[in-house]
Design an enzyme around this catalytic site. Structure first.
Site, PDB file in Angstrom:
ATOM      1  N   ASN A 104      14.660 -48.181   9.705  1.00  0.00           N
ATOM      2  CA  ASN A 104      14.974 -49.609   9.711  1.00  0.00           C
ATOM      3  C   ASN A 104      14.604 -50.204  11.062  1.00  0.00           C
ATOM      4  OD1 ASN A 104      16.135 -52.087   8.789  1.00  0.00           O
ATOM      5  ND2 ASN A 104      17.993 -51.643   9.971  1.00  0.00           N
ATOM      6  N   HIS A 106      15.793 -53.348  13.566  1.00  0.00           N
ATOM      7  CA  HIS A 106      16.944 -54.243  13.751  1.00  0.00           C
ATOM      8  C   HIS A 106      16.719 -55.105  14.994  1.00  0.00           C
ATOM      9  CE1 HIS A 106      21.085 -55.592  13.382  1.00  0.00           C
ATOM     10  NE2 HIS A 106      21.165 -55.476  14.698  1.00  0.00           N
ATOM     11  N   SER A 133      15.250 -52.704  17.960  1.00  0.00           N
ATOM     12  CA  SER A 133      15.449 -51.259  17.838  1.00  0.00           C
ATOM     13  C   SER A 133      14.896 -50.785  16.505  1.00  0.00           C
ATOM     14  CB  SER A 133      16.944 -50.905  17.859  1.00  0.00           C
ATOM     15  OG  SER A 133      17.587 -51.438  18.993  1.00  0.00           O
ATOM     16  N   ASP A 142      23.585 -49.877  10.688  1.00  0.00           N
ATOM     17  CA  ASP A 142      22.848 -50.121  11.947  1.00  0.00           C
ATOM     18  C   ASP A 142      23.240 -49.109  13.022  1.00  0.00           C
ATOM     19  OD1 ASP A 142      21.516 -52.315  10.832  1.00  0.00           O
ATOM     20  OD2 ASP A 142      23.055 -53.727  11.478  1.00  0.00           O
TER      21      ASP A 142
HETATM   22  C1  GRF Z   1      13.520 -59.145  11.285  1.00  0.00           C
HETATM   23  O1  GRF Z   1      13.993 -59.731  12.453  1.00  0.00           O
HETATM   24  C2  GRF Z   1      14.170 -57.799  11.048  1.00  0.00           C
HETATM   25  O2  GRF Z   1      14.381 -57.078  12.216  1.00  0.00           O
HETATM   26  C3  GRF Z   1      15.490 -58.223  10.459  1.00  0.00           C
HETATM   27  O3  GRF Z   1      15.153 -59.293   9.596  1.00  0.00           O
HETATM   28  C4  GRF Z   1      13.972 -59.923  10.052  1.00  0.00           C
HETATM   29  C5  GRF Z   1      12.987 -59.856   8.922  1.00  0.00           C
HETATM   30  O4  GRF Z   1      11.827 -60.555   9.192  1.00  0.00           O
HETATM   31  N1  GRF Z   1      16.185 -57.110   9.853  1.00  0.00           N
HETATM   32  P1  GRF Z   1      10.562 -60.387   8.227  1.00  0.00           P
HETATM   33  O5  GRF Z   1      11.066 -60.544   6.784  1.00  0.00           O
HETATM   34  O6  GRF Z   1       9.952 -59.053   8.467  1.00  0.00           O
HETATM   35  O7  GRF Z   1       9.660 -61.524   8.612  1.00  0.00           O
END
Ligand code: GRF
Length: 201
Positions: A104, A106, A133, A142
């Site tokens: 993932n 984050h 991260s 997370d």
């Molecule tokens: C990103 O900031 C990701 O880290 C978070 O949600 C956002 C998703 O953006 N979990 P995208 O859909 O990849 O444009």
């Protein structure tokens, strides 16, 4: 490496993974969204990638939803499950089944700011730095072992949107790098420790 990407929204990380798939060494067999209106689904279709929408709101429980998700995922027999803006909590039922195979991204410097609205929370907390991260997904939300992070400075002029934009730009760089390590077999999860080239990160 055979990959599945789970998304919920815009899918800009998905796009960067698609654009870097030869560099990473990935073949994305399918993109799954839990939201019907996720723009990432259009992105995947434009690239000729199989898509599935599994709308969590049509299931009576988290487990029912995950049973369906697993059914679709297992048809593709993926070697990695990439969460890219997937905004649904996954239960231990799911995370334990694919332990060591789910990554993932984050938007915070974990363990700071788990959960949602990380950019606003970092500004409100008067942090000097924020960032991104990449981590293995375990049953702790997370909270799985961190693989890589990129800090960025918070500017006095920043608001949550401006900060989110700069973090996202870093996300698009760091995620393909980490995924490449994984595809090369250099990155593993062992006894809840992330190992790169057999050394704890
Ligand atoms: C990103 O900031 C990701 O880290 C978070 O949600 C956002 C998703 O953006 N979990 P995208 O859909 O990849 O444009």
């Amino acid at each position: 490496m055979k990959a599945i990407v789970l998304i919920s929204g815009s899918g800009s990380n998905l796009q960067s993974i698609i654009d870097n798939s030869s560099y990473i060494g990935l073949n994305i067999d399918c993109v799954i969204s839990n939201k019907t209106d996720a723009f990432g689904i259009d992105r995947a279709k434009n690239e000729g990638i199989n898509t599935h929408i599994i709308d969590n709101e049509t299931f009576s429980s988290r487990q029912e939803f995950e049973i369906k998700l697993i059914k679709v995922i297992d048809k593709y027999n993926p070697e990695i499950i990439i969460l890219a803006g997937f905004m649904r909590i996954l239960s231990p039922y799911f995370t334990n089944k694919y332990l060591g195979k789910i990554l993932n991204i984050h938007p915070s410097l974990l363990p700071k700011f788990k959960g949602l609205n990380t950019h606003k929370r970092a500004i409100d907390a008067k942090e000097k730095q924020h960032g991104v991260s990449v981590h293995f997904v375990t049953s702790e939300l997370d909270g799985g072992p961190i693989i890589a992070q990129k800090p960025i400075n918070i500017l006095p002029s920043d608001n949550p949107n401006s900060l989110a934009k700069r973090v996202l730009a870093e996300e698009h760089i760091i995620y393909p790098k980490v995924l490449r390590w994984f595809a090369q077999g250099r990155l593993k999860l062992k006894n809840n420790v992330a190992l790169l080239d057999n050394k704890p990160i």
